[in-house]
Design an enzyme around this catalytic site. Structure first.
Site, mmCIF file in Angstrom:
data_model
loop_
_atom_site.group_PDB
_atom_site.id
_atom_site.type_symbol
_atom_site.label_atom_id
_atom_site.label_comp_id
_atom_site.label_asym_id
_atom_site.label_seq_id
_atom_site.Cartn_x
_atom_site.Cartn_y
_atom_site.Cartn_z
ATOM 1 N N SER A 360 99.322 65.916 30.349
ATOM 2 C CA SER A 360 97.959 66.387 30.651
ATOM 3 C C SER A 360 97.397 66.404 29.142
ATOM 4 O O SER A 360 98.058 67.229 28.251
ATOM 5 C CB SER A 360 98.070 67.940 31.219
ATOM 6 N N ARG A 361 96.425 65.633 28.914
ATOM 7 C CA ARG A 361 96.304 65.396 27.400
ATOM 8 C C ARG A 361 95.340 66.706 26.922
ATOM 9 O O ARG A 361 95.384 66.813 25.724
ATOM 10 C CB ARG A 361 95.451 64.144 27.343
#
Length: 486
Positions: A360-361
């Site tokens: 998850s950036r």
């Protein structure tokens, strides 16, 4: 011909005759959800056409001699030689507070045998994504209720998180779990089902209804036997519904299930309309197709409504090949991906999320501080355990520290398992994280985890512990729960 008519029961005051000009064309050919029309030289792209039999279409291809239209509705009387006329309107869908709890098709026609839903206004299916100045930072968490996601792959409101994996690995199940976990959180949901069988659609609707999620969810359906034009338009219709709520300050979650079938429908339409094929026979603009859809998901600045739209697009892989054309396109568009592995699924590790390949950036920036601190080393510990377990299979003699790491890793693997439709609250997430991180569960055998963890959750509820409760109070309550006789 008169251009106005006096209402029934009223005088004809102001009634006058006038000319009404209308451009008319003729259907040249019909087949496979496509109609070729000639004579409408002023027609524009994405304009709705009306046919004399009551069918309708959408201009999708402009040519020198004829235009191609994807059919939105079709009767058995639509044949070559039928008259066609322009409507001058773009395709819209009804939106508003009357949609939650309903099942509709991409043009807003109800599919649940109920009267048409009450709508406040109509929104175009195709719209520009919010400008940069209209957007705000992702800073609020979207809780999924899933142990792995909320702790190691967190999602923020306004994020676009891809669910990717082979068919039958639990992607749709996790998406429905996330929708179910939004009950009581003020998040409206849109579930878009593309190209699924009627039995699968009915099962999804029944699942949402059984957990009480249908009350705040609208389901947009384009079944496998629907016209290819409707399958193509389904995600844009769901996005338009969600965008209306976002513009009015609501938090919205949209699930696109799935964009693989959507891309296939677009490829089918493009080939039928004689567009040049590219890689894997997809048209060259298939990247733009999904980019313009997913770019509409964001967080709006307070001056622009302050709402958010979180997207969970689903894409299918074959034999775990994530470098295929459509998966790589979507990976590059989205803000992270949750990867589902068929081997984990076969081994009984559910949900079958491959933590090493998932990322998850931006969700970590929206994660609650208490959960972020407690889960700081969970991901690293688990990945190190997987490497040690692989090494231990060679049967070599292991040091005591390695044996301890393997034991804690097996314990963590059991902790991460979770049944369907059993979402955890934030307090329950923090309970098991603290218990594992502080070594309170070291004496628990892996096969006893399922019986032990509910005691931790009960302690969190009994003492009304929350994310802002001091850590000492948490640990005291958890120790007391573990010492108590089950």
């Amino acid at each position: 011909m008169p251009d106005t008519m006096a209402p029934s029961g009223q005088t004809a005051q102001g009634y006058r005759f006038g000319l009404r000009l209308e451009e008319r064309g003729q259907v040249v050919a019909v087949g496979d959800g496509i109609a070729w029309v000639r004579g409408l030289r002023s027609a524009q792209m994405d304009e709705v056409l009306r046919f004399d039999d009551g069918s309708s279409g959408l201009v999708f291809q402009l040519g020198a001699q004829r235009l191609g239209a994807i059919l939105l509705s079709q009767t058995h009387r639509l044949t070559a030689g039928m008259g066609a006329r322009r409507s001058g309107a773009r395709l819209t869908v009804g939106v508003g507070a009357g949609l939650p709890g309903r099942v509709v098709d991409p043009v807003g026609v109800p599919l649940d045998d109920l009267p048409p839903p009450a709508v406040e206004t109509r929104m175009p299916l195709e719209a520009s994504a919010p400008a940069i100045l209209e957007r705000d930072f992702v800073d609020a968490p979207l809780y999924t209720g899933n142990k792995i996601v909320d702790t190691m792959i967190p999602i923020g409101k306004g994020q676009r998180q891809l669910l990717i994996g082979d068919d039958g690995t639990g992607k749709s199940a996790l998406a429905l779990d996330v929708v179910a976990n939004q009950r009581g959180r003020g998040v409206l949901c849109v579930v878009v089902l593309i190209g699924q069988t009627r039995a699968a659609v009915a099962a999804t609707v029944d699942t949402l209804r059984s957990v009480g999620a249908l009350d705040y969810t609208v389901v947009v359906v384009a079944e496998a036997n629907a016209l290819p034009g409707l399958r193509y338009l389904a995600p844009f219709a769901g996005c338009a519904i969600a965008e209306h709520w976002m513009r009015h300050g609501h938090d919205v979650l949209v699930v696109y299930d799935d964009l693989t079938r959507h891309a296939q429908s677009y490829r089918e339409l493009s080939l039928l309309l004689q567009r040049p094929p590219g890689r894997e026979a997809y048209p060259s603009d298939v990247f733009y197709l999904h980019a313009r859809l997913l770019e509409r998901s964001t967080v709006l600045a307070p001056a622009c409504g302050g709402g958010s739209m979180t997207a969970l697009p689903i894409v299918e892989t074959r034999l775990g090949e994530i470098s295929a054309y459509i998966p790589t396109n979507l990976i590059s568009i989205t803000d992270g991906q949750i990867y589902f592995d068929s081997k984990l699924f076969a081994a009984g590790f559910l949900p079958a999320i491959d933590i090493g390949r998932s990322v998850s950036r931006i969700g970590g920036k929206a994660q609650a501080n208490a959960i972020k601190r407690a889960a700081a080393r969970i991901r690293l510990d688990y990945l190190q355990f997987l490497e040690l377990e692989l090494f231990a299979r060679f049967g070599t003699r292991l040091e005591a520290s390695v044996e301890d790491s393997l034991r804690r890793g097996r314990l963590l693997r059991e902790l991460l398992k979770q049944d369907r439709l059993s979402p955890l609250s934030e307090a329950e997430q923090l309970a098991w994280l603290l218990a594992y991180g502080e070594g309170l569960l070291d004496a628990v055998a892996p096969d006893q985890v399922a019986a032990t963890v509910p005691r931790l959750f009960a302690a969190a509820g009994a003492h009304r512990l929350g994310l802002d409760t001091p850590k000492d109070a948490w640990l005291a309550a958890l120790r007391a729960a573990l010492k108590a006789t089950p």
